[in-house]
Design an enzyme around this catalytic site. Structure first.
Site, PDB file in Angstrom:
ATOM      1  N   TRP A  53       7.433  -4.147   5.569  1.00 58.10           N
ATOM      2  CA  TRP A  53       8.605  -3.345   5.191  1.00 58.10           C
ATOM      3  C   TRP A  53       9.242  -2.714   6.434  1.00 58.10           C
ATOM      4  CZ3 TRP A  53       7.753   1.984   2.363  1.00 58.10           C
ATOM      5  CH2 TRP A  53       8.992   2.555   2.076  1.00 58.10           C
ATOM      6  N   HIS A 110      -2.354  -4.193  13.894  1.00 55.54           N
ATOM      7  CA  HIS A 110      -3.298  -3.373  13.118  1.00 55.54           C
ATOM      8  C   HIS A 110      -4.431  -2.860  14.008  1.00 55.54           C
ATOM      9  CE1 HIS A 110      -1.342  -4.720   9.541  1.00 55.54           C
ATOM     10  NE2 HIS A 110      -1.916  -5.894   9.454  1.00 55.54           N
ATOM     11  N   TYR A 195       4.340   6.023   4.689  1.00 59.65           N
ATOM     12  CA  TYR A 195       4.898   5.143   3.661  1.00 59.65           C
ATOM     13  C   TYR A 195       5.590   5.986   2.603  1.00 59.65           C
ATOM     14  CZ  TYR A 195       4.755   1.565  -0.074  1.00 59.65           C
ATOM     15  OH  TYR A 195       5.075   0.663  -1.059  1.00 59.65           O
ATOM     16  N   PHE A 231      12.412  -2.662  -1.709  1.00 56.93           N
ATOM     17  CA  PHE A 231      11.365  -3.546  -2.210  1.00 56.93           C
ATOM     18  C   PHE A 231      11.973  -4.731  -2.965  1.00 56.93           C
ATOM     19  CE2 PHE A 231       8.204  -4.802  -5.437  1.00 56.93           C
ATOM     20  CZ  PHE A 231       7.187  -5.196  -4.582  1.00 56.93           C
ATOM     21  N   LYS A 252       3.635  -4.377  -5.629  1.00 59.88           N
ATOM     22  CA  LYS A 252       4.275  -3.341  -6.443  1.00 59.88           C
ATOM     23  C   LYS A 252       5.231  -2.479  -5.628  1.00 59.88           C
ATOM     24  CE  LYS A 252       1.659  -2.793 -10.552  1.00 59.88           C
ATOM     25  NZ  LYS A 252       0.930  -1.879 -11.454  1.00 59.88           N
ATOM     26  N   GLY A 253       4.842  -2.227  -4.393  1.00 60.23           N
ATOM     27  CA  GLY A 253       5.739  -1.496  -3.499  1.00 60.23           C
ATOM     28  C   GLY A 253       6.012  -0.059  -3.906  1.00 60.23           C
TER      29      GLY A 253
HETATM   30  P1  A3P Z   1       1.326  -2.779  -2.718  1.00 62.47           P
HETATM   31  O1  A3P Z   1       0.216  -3.775  -2.692  1.00 62.47           O
HETATM   32  O2  A3P Z   1       0.859  -1.405  -3.092  1.00 62.47           O
HETATM   33  O3  A3P Z   1       2.472  -3.229  -3.553  1.00 62.47           O
HETATM   34  P2  A3P Z   1       1.644  -4.663   4.561  1.00 62.47           P
HETATM   35  O4  A3P Z   1       3.023  -5.173   4.785  1.00 62.47           O
HETATM   36  O5  A3P Z   1       1.195  -3.704   5.631  1.00 62.47           O
HETATM   37  O6  A3P Z   1       0.687  -5.752   4.304  1.00 62.47           O
HETATM   38  O7  A3P Z   1       1.697  -3.714   3.273  1.00 62.47           O
HETATM   39  C1  A3P Z   1       1.889  -4.279   2.011  1.00 62.47           C
HETATM   40  C2  A3P Z   1       2.263  -3.193   1.027  1.00 62.47           C
HETATM   41  O8  A3P Z   1       3.596  -2.737   1.289  1.00 62.47           O
HETATM   42  C3  A3P Z   1       2.257  -3.718  -0.412  1.00 62.47           C
HETATM   43  O9  A3P Z   1       1.874  -2.611  -1.214  1.00 62.47           O
HETATM   44  C4  A3P Z   1       3.723  -4.096  -0.575  1.00 62.47           C
HETATM   45  O10 A3P Z   1       4.155  -4.226  -1.896  1.00 62.47           O
HETATM   46  C5  A3P Z   1       4.384  -2.916   0.117  1.00 62.47           C
HETATM   47  N1  A3P Z   1       5.772  -3.214   0.460  1.00 62.47           N
HETATM   48  C6  A3P Z   1       6.270  -4.346   1.009  1.00 62.47           C
HETATM   49  N2  A3P Z   1       7.601  -4.259   1.149  1.00 62.47           N
HETATM   50  C7  A3P Z   1       7.953  -3.047   0.698  1.00 62.47           C
HETATM   51  C8  A3P Z   1       9.220  -2.379   0.577  1.00 62.47           C
HETATM   52  N3  A3P Z   1      10.336  -2.961   0.958  1.00 62.47           N
HETATM   53  N4  A3P Z   1       9.223  -1.139   0.044  1.00 62.47           N
HETATM   54  C9  A3P Z   1       8.077  -0.546  -0.341  1.00 62.47           C
HETATM   55  N5  A3P Z   1       6.857  -1.130  -0.259  1.00 62.47           N
HETATM   56  C10 A3P Z   1       6.792  -2.374   0.259  1.00 62.47           C
END
Ligand code: A3P
Length: 289
Positions: A53, A110, A195, A231, A252-253
């Site tokens: 994101w 990471h 976040y 999202f 789920k985001g």
């Molecule tokens: P969830 O599994 O709770 O939905 P990463 O990119 O570090 O792997 O993190 C993934 C998490 O960020 C996931 O959480 C994903 O859905 C969420 N995410 C990805 N894009 C997003 C956005 N545009 N807005 C909010 N959350 C987002």
């Protein structure tokens, strides 16, 4: 999702576990040859904190900036990036290729600060540290692990919870990550964002991120970045931007899905570990939920 013995999927390097499909000791060794630049944009975060994101926000800000200042074609074309953006994922030739990429480079990682190439700190490259509350991180990590074959799978949420709390995670322990990065939280070249705050106030969040990296988008450009990083838009575009991974990354985001997973006992255990390890740190206080 892989039931293969955990030992075969993960390897340990300097005391931290990593997935062998993505990382290798050779790549870690080659990483020292990265020549960091003062204008690099480093996005650091524990897995599942929203890296993709915030990475999209950063890449769009760079795209807008380049279009304005260098008349370059905007990089907002939603194609997969030229170089896989995660510093520690790739082959040993990655860093030589990265050294040739034009500025400004956006690099995700990471890794713990102590495992980053030294040139990142020497160059004073700016680091955006993205943190997310541990309960939602664990929930997200659980689903991601079970969906991804390079990561161990867990028969039940309870199994995963034990692994998360006992430091058996790829990229290491969440609490260790936060407490190690906490030492850098006051550095002038480090900015922290949660976040949760970005989710609640996306326009302000993007504005602050832009300012930190020296971008000054107009209100309209800000709106575009916010809209493209919602999202819904990212999920819709995910096939184009992330290929087959797209389906797994945008789950789920939101905030608080942990409430559908944690038992009362697990909740207490997590709160206790939180207080014990990071409750009194600057980052810990930002993460209070
Ligand atoms: P969830 O599994 O709770 O939905 P990463 O990119 O570090 O792997 O993190 C993934 C998490 O960020 C996931 O959480 C994903 O859905 C969420 N995410 C990805 N894009 C997003 C956005 N545009 N807005 C909010 N959350 C987002």
């Amino acid at each position: 999702a892989n039931t293969m013995d955990r030992d075969e999927l993960l390897f340990s390097y300097k005391g931290i576990l990593y997935p062998a499909t993505f990382c290798s000791p050779e790549v870690f060794r080659a990483m020292e040859s990265l020549e960091a630049r003062s204008d690099d944009i480093i996005l650091a975060g524990y897995p599942k904190s929203g890296t993709n994101w915030v990475g999209q926000i950063l890449n769009d800000l760079v795209g807008i900036f380049e279009k304005k200042t260098q008349n370059k074609e905007s990089s907002m074309n939603d194609e997969e990036l030229e170089e896989f953006p995660y510093l520690e994922i790739g082959d040993t030739g990655k860093f030589e290729r990265m050294n040739k990429l034009p500025s400004r480079r956006v690099i995700f990682t990471h890794l713990l600060p102590e495992n980053l190439p030294r040139s990142i700190f020497k160059s004073k490259a700016k680091i955006l540290l993205l943190i997310r509350n541990p309960k939602d991180v664990a929930t997200s990590f659980y689903h991601f692990s079970n969906a991804m074959s390079p990561l161990p799978s867990y028969e039940t949420w309870d199994d995963f919870f034990v692994a998360f709390m006992t430091k058996k995670m790829p990229w290491g322990c969440y609490f260790e990550y936060i407490s190690k990065w906490n030492k850098y939280a006051d550095d002038e070249n480090v900015m922290t964002i949660t976040y949760e705050e970005l989710k609640e106030h996306p326009v302000l969040g993007v504005k602050n991120i832009a300012a930190f990296f020296g971008f000054s988008p107009t209100e309209k450009e800000l709106q575009i970045v916010v809209e493209r990083s919602s999202f819904q838009s990212m999920k819709k575009n995910s096939q184009k931007t992330h290929g087959a991974f797209g389906n797994l990354l945008f789950r789920k985001g939101g905030v608080s899905d942990w409430k559908n997973h944690f038992s009362e006992d697990q909740n207490e255990k997590m709160d206790k570990a939180f207080e014990e390890h990071i409750g009194r740190t600057k980052l810990g206080r930002k993460l209070k939920y």
